[in-house]
Design a protein around this motif. Structure first.
Motif, PDB file in Angstrom:
ATOM      1  N   GLU A 220       0.853  -1.187   0.000  1.00  0.00           N
ATOM      2  CA  GLU A 220       0.000   0.000   0.000  1.00  0.00           C
ATOM      3  C   GLU A 220       0.887   1.233   0.000  1.00  0.00           C
ATOM      4  O   GLU A 220       2.088   1.159   0.298  1.00  0.00           O
ATOM      5  CB  GLU A 220      -0.931   0.018   1.220  1.00  0.00           C
ATOM      6  N   PHE A 221       0.294   2.365  -0.358  1.00  0.00           N
ATOM      7  CA  PHE A 221       1.064   3.599  -0.342  1.00  0.00           C
ATOM      8  C   PHE A 221       0.167   4.779  -0.022  1.00  0.00           C
ATOM      9  O   PHE A 221      -1.072   4.692  -0.113  1.00  0.00           O
ATOM     10  CB  PHE A 221       1.796   3.820  -1.667  1.00  0.00           C
ATOM     11  N   TYR A 222       0.807   5.860   0.399  1.00  0.00           N
ATOM     12  CA  TYR A 222       0.101   7.066   0.801  1.00  0.00           C
ATOM     13  C   TYR A 222       0.623   8.252  -0.011  1.00  0.00           C
ATOM     14  O   TYR A 222       1.831   8.524  -0.025  1.00  0.00           O
ATOM     15  CB  TYR A 222       0.304   7.350   2.288  1.00  0.00           C
ATOM     16  N   LEU A 223      -0.309   8.938  -0.667  1.00  0.00           N
ATOM     17  CA  LEU A 223       0.014  10.207  -1.327  1.00  0.00           C
ATOM     18  C   LEU A 223      -0.208  11.336  -0.332  1.00  0.00           C
ATOM     19  O   LEU A 223      -1.217  11.346   0.391  1.00  0.00           O
ATOM     20  CB  LEU A 223      -0.894  10.438  -2.529  1.00  0.00           C
ATOM     21  N   PHE A 224       0.690  12.295  -0.293  1.00  0.00           N
ATOM     22  CA  PHE A 224       0.543  13.448   0.585  1.00  0.00           C
ATOM     23  C   PHE A 224       0.207  14.670  -0.254  1.00  0.00           C
ATOM     24  O   PHE A 224       0.976  15.042  -1.163  1.00  0.00           O
ATOM     25  CB  PHE A 224       1.833  13.681   1.374  1.00  0.00           C
ATOM     26  N   PRO A 225      -0.945  15.290  -0.002  1.00  0.00           N
ATOM     27  CA  PRO A 225      -1.302  16.493  -0.758  1.00  0.00           C
ATOM     28  C   PRO A 225      -0.176  17.528  -0.703  1.00  0.00           C
ATOM     29  O   PRO A 225       0.458  17.729   0.337  1.00  0.00           O
ATOM     30  CB  PRO A 225      -2.555  16.998  -0.038  1.00  0.00           C
ATOM     31  N   TYR A 226       0.084  18.135  -1.846  1.00  0.00           N
ATOM     32  CA  TYR A 226       1.072  19.209  -1.994  1.00  0.00           C
ATOM     33  C   TYR A 226       2.515  18.739  -1.806  1.00  0.00           C
ATOM     34  O   TYR A 226       3.412  19.552  -1.610  1.00  0.00           O
ATOM     35  CB  TYR A 226       0.771  20.359  -1.017  1.00  0.00           C
ATOM     36  N   SER A 227       2.731  17.425  -1.869  1.00  0.00           N
ATOM     37  CA  SER A 227       4.080  16.897  -1.732  1.00  0.00           C
ATOM     38  C   SER A 227       4.338  15.865  -2.819  1.00  0.00           C
ATOM     39  O   SER A 227       3.412  15.164  -3.241  1.00  0.00           O
ATOM     40  CB  SER A 227       4.267  16.242  -0.361  1.00  0.00           C
ATOM     41  N   ASP A 228       5.580  15.768  -3.251  1.00  0.00           N
ATOM     42  CA  ASP A 228       5.962  14.738  -4.212  1.00  0.00           C
ATOM     43  C   ASP A 228       6.400  13.450  -3.524  1.00  0.00           C
ATOM     44  O   ASP A 228       6.706  12.465  -4.191  1.00  0.00           O
ATOM     45  CB  ASP A 228       7.107  15.240  -5.108  1.00  0.00           C
ATOM     46  N   LEU A 229       6.419  13.458  -2.199  1.00  0.00           N
ATOM     47  CA  LEU A 229       6.849  12.278  -1.471  1.00  0.00           C
ATOM     48  C   LEU A 229       5.698  11.290  -1.296  1.00  0.00           C
ATOM     49  O   LEU A 229       4.562  11.692  -1.013  1.00  0.00           O
ATOM     50  CB  LEU A 229       7.407  12.670  -0.100  1.00  0.00           C
ATOM     51  N   ALA A 282       4.967  14.330   5.292  1.00  0.00           N
ATOM     52  CA  ALA A 282       5.647  13.494   4.305  1.00  0.00           C
ATOM     53  C   ALA A 282       7.150  13.432   4.579  1.00  0.00           C
ATOM     54  O   ALA A 282       7.764  12.359   4.536  1.00  0.00           O
ATOM     55  CB  ALA A 282       5.387  14.024   2.900  1.00  0.00           C
ATOM     56  N   LYS A 283       7.747  14.575   4.885  1.00  0.00           N
ATOM     57  CA  LYS A 283       9.186  14.601   5.160  1.00  0.00           C
ATOM     58  C   LYS A 283       9.531  13.828   6.432  1.00  0.00           C
ATOM     59  O   LYS A 283      10.648  13.332   6.584  1.00  0.00           O
ATOM     60  CB  LYS A 283       9.669  16.050   5.281  1.00  0.00           C
ATOM     61  N   GLY A 284       8.572  13.753   7.352  1.00  0.00           N
ATOM     62  CA  GLY A 284       8.815  13.082   8.624  1.00  0.00           C
ATOM     63  C   GLY A 284       8.801  11.568   8.554  1.00  0.00           C
ATOM     64  O   GLY A 284       9.113  10.892   9.547  1.00  0.00           O
ATOM     65  N   ILE A 285       8.477  11.010   7.402  1.00  0.00           N
ATOM     66  CA  ILE A 285       8.460   9.543   7.266  1.00  0.00           C
ATOM     67  C   ILE A 285       9.889   9.015   7.354  1.00  0.00           C
ATOM     68  O   ILE A 285      10.775   9.476   6.637  1.00  0.00           O
ATOM     69  CB  ILE A 285       7.840   9.121   5.917  1.00  0.00           C
ATOM     70  N   SER A 286      10.095   8.070   8.231  1.00  0.00           N
ATOM     71  CA  SER A 286      11.418   7.471   8.360  1.00  0.00           C
ATOM     72  C   SER A 286      11.398   6.045   7.829  1.00  0.00           C
ATOM     73  O   SER A 286      10.340   5.411   7.749  1.00  0.00           O
ATOM     74  CB  SER A 286      11.862   7.463   9.822  1.00  0.00           C
ATOM     75  N   LYS A 287      12.563   5.548   7.474  1.00  0.00           N
ATOM     76  CA  LYS A 287      12.663   4.174   6.992  1.00  0.00           C
ATOM     77  C   LYS A 287      12.492   3.223   8.165  1.00  0.00           C
ATOM     78  O   LYS A 287      13.157   3.360   9.194  1.00  0.00           O
ATOM     79  CB  LYS A 287      14.006   3.951   6.303  1.00  0.00           C
ATOM     80  N   THR A 288      11.599   2.242   7.994  1.00  0.00           N
ATOM     81  CA  THR A 288      11.316   1.287   9.053  1.00  0.00           C
ATOM     82  C   THR A 288      11.357  -0.126   8.497  1.00  0.00           C
ATOM     83  O   THR A 288      10.805  -0.390   7.430  1.00  0.00           O
ATOM     84  CB  THR A 288       9.914   1.541   9.667  1.00  0.00           C
ATOM     85  N   VAL A 289      11.999  -1.017   9.217  1.00  0.00           N
ATOM     86  CA  VAL A 289      11.999  -2.437   8.874  1.00  0.00           C
ATOM     87  C   VAL A 289      11.705  -3.212  10.148  1.00  0.00           C
ATOM     88  O   VAL A 289      12.434  -3.088  11.135  1.00  0.00           O
ATOM     89  CB  VAL A 289      13.339  -2.893   8.275  1.00  0.00           C
ATOM     90  N   VAL A 290      10.634  -3.993  10.139  1.00  0.00           N
ATOM     91  CA  VAL A 290      10.197  -4.737  11.321  1.00  0.00           C
ATOM     92  C   VAL A 290       9.824  -6.145  10.897  1.00  0.00           C
ATOM     93  O   VAL A 290       9.205  -6.341   9.837  1.00  0.00           O
ATOM     94  CB  VAL A 290       8.992  -4.049  12.005  1.00  0.00           C
ATOM     95  N   THR A 291      10.157  -7.130  11.710  1.00  0.00           N
ATOM     96  CA  THR A 291       9.774  -8.516  11.457  1.00  0.00           C
ATOM     97  C   THR A 291       8.865  -8.988  12.575  1.00  0.00           C
ATOM     98  O   THR A 291       9.220  -8.908  13.755  1.00  0.00           O
ATOM     99  CB  THR A 291      11.016  -9.425  11.385  1.00  0.00           C
ATOM    100  N   ALA A 292       7.665  -9.468  12.215  1.00  0.00           N
ATOM    101  CA  ALA A 292       6.698  -9.894  13.233  1.00  0.00           C
ATOM    102  C   ALA A 292       5.643 -10.783  12.595  1.00  0.00           C
ATOM    103  O   ALA A 292       5.570 -10.920  11.379  1.00  0.00           O
ATOM    104  CB  ALA A 292       6.043  -8.680  13.884  1.00  0.00           C
TER     105      ALA A 292
END
Length: 446
Positions: A220-229, A282-292
């Motif tokens: 899934e993905f999230y578009l942020f209004p007014y951002s290209d991220l 959008a800029k505040g999104i950090s890279k996350t990797v979790v195993t569960a």
């Protein structure tokens, strides 16, 4: 006669999103199937309407009533777990998070879930609740058998082998064919997933859209209004051992709820900050990797209240629709800071499923509670309808019966079944009659 059933009188009721309130004459809490039969027969005798509520997570007036509101909260739990057959039988009021925890203890799981897990299994099935992953249908496609109490008080079992002509109608029926008291689901051995979240620039993301869809088990993905991220989330099976993910959930709770609540309040009080807040988010999104384990990853807490519309469109229109959405937001300058959630769902053959006979892209638009949403939702809904959009039944929409007939080819068959199983319209309220009545064609009130 109803004295054996827990009953509350004179209490106002509101759904989770607080988009409407209701003043039911009674709120009834049956604790057994026999009690459900009893109250249905009594309602028929007294000429009362019945609406059934799970978690109240639908944004529309699906359960609004001035007569009897029935909660299945006391009709909850696993009745039978058959490991050899990979099936589970659960009572209708069982919440999805409870089911996930109990199945997880036994080493099993549902094959797919949405990003909210507080709904009851009966409510999730009735509204076509879905997760994401093009190899998976909505939650209703996991159902092998339903037990419902019809308007006459009959206990009816429907499946591919028993009362088959009702089965595809009952799988998504918003509680209009009877009260779902028991659900038999197919389950899988509990997988361990690697969950990844990252951000990518839209010009780099769009050419890879089909690859993301086809090469990930859940995407899934999230578009942020007014951002290209764009925030991209994937979940895929791994052989690695599951981690303790307390801090992952804590981070989601703090950032996606408490901090986002503060930012949302700022946007509500100073609407001109909406675009800035969206870009900051959008800029505040950090890279996350979790195993569960899977049931620990599908859902995230949702404490910030909002309004929402969500539409399913044929998958082949996904990219065009996204381009038009982004252009429209830039041109119209809506004061919106909530990201746009995008998911995919496999085609099915359930009559009123938004994914009926087509692989689908689901696009959900949100607006913070208390902020004007009408123009934004109207224009986004127009784009969705342009691309053959079908509304999520638990989300706000403006389609009446004429629109729905053009989008759901089996709707006439569904209405015939509905009339057969509930000729006195015990399970209809004004909102549903507005969408389904033979003589009514105006758009329903949100």
């Amino acid at each position: 006669m109803l004295s054996v059933i827990k009953t509350i009188q004179g209490k106002r009721w509101s759904n989770w999103a607080q988009t409407f309130e209701s003043s039911p004459e009674k709120i009834l809490y049956p604790s057994s199937i026999d009690e459900v039969v009893l109250l249905v027969k009594e309602a028929s005798k007294q000429k009362k309407k019945i609406r059934v509520v799970g978690a109240g997570h639908s944004f529309t007036r699906l359960v609004k009533t001035d007569d009897w509101l029935v909660s299945l909260d006391l009709l909850s739990g696993i009745e039978q777990l058959d490991k050899a057959a990979s099936t589970v039988v659960v009572l209708g009021g069982t919440r999805l998070f409870q089911l996930g925890e109990e199945l997880g203890k036994a080493g099993y799981a549902q094959e797919n879930l949405g990003d909210i897990n507080v709904q009851s299994i009966a409510g999730a099935v009735s509204t076509g609740t879905h997760g994401t992953g093009i190899a998976f249908g909505n939650i209703s496609t996991q159902v092998l058998e339903l037990t419902i109490v019809t308007a006459s008080g009959e206990i009816l079992t429907v499946s591919e082998v028993e009362n088959t002509r009702f089965f595809k109608a009952c799988l998504v029926s918003f509680g209009t064919l009877g009260i779902i008291v028991k659900v038999k689901l197919i389950i899988i051995q509990c997988p361990v997933y690697e969950y990844r979240s990252d951000k990518i620039e839209y010009p780099h993301f769009e050419p890879q859209l089909e690859r993301y869809i086809n090469e990930n088990r859940h995407f899934e993905f999230y578009l942020f209004p007014y951002s290209d991220l764009v925030q991209v989330k994937t979940m895929n099976k791994t052989e690695r051992k599951p981690q303790r993910i307390f801090f992952h959930h804590l981070n989601s709770l703090i950032l996606e709820n408490y901090l986002f609540f503060v930012l949302s309040e700022l946007s509500r009080w100073i609407p001109g900050t909406a675009s800035l807040i969206s870009r900051l988010s959008a800029k505040g999104i950090s890279k996350t990797v979790v195993t569960a384990k899977s049931h620990e990853l599908f859902a995230t807490p949702r404490l910030v209240k909002f309004r929402e519309i969500e539409y399913s469109i044929p998958l082949q229109y996904f990219r065009k629709a996204l381009q038009e959405i982004r252009t429209q937001i830039e041109e119209k300058k809506y004061r919106v800071h909530f990201p746009i959630e995008c998911r995919t769902v496999q085609a099915d053959d359930i009559w009123l499923s938004p994914s009926y006979q087509r692989d689908s892209a689901y696009i959900a638009f949100h607006m913070y509670k208390g902020m004007p949403y009408e123009a934004y939702f109207r224009d986004m809904e127009a784009i969705m309808q342009k691309y053959e959009g079908r509304p999520h039944w638990g989300k706000m929409h403006t389609l009446g019966k004429r629109d729905l007939l053009s989008r759901y080819p089996r709707l006439p068959d569904f209405l015939a079944i509905r009339k057969e199983l509930d000729p006195e319209e015990i399970f209809l309220n004004d909102y549903l009659k507005n969408m389904m009545d033979e003589e009514t064609f105006q758009a329903p009130e949100n």
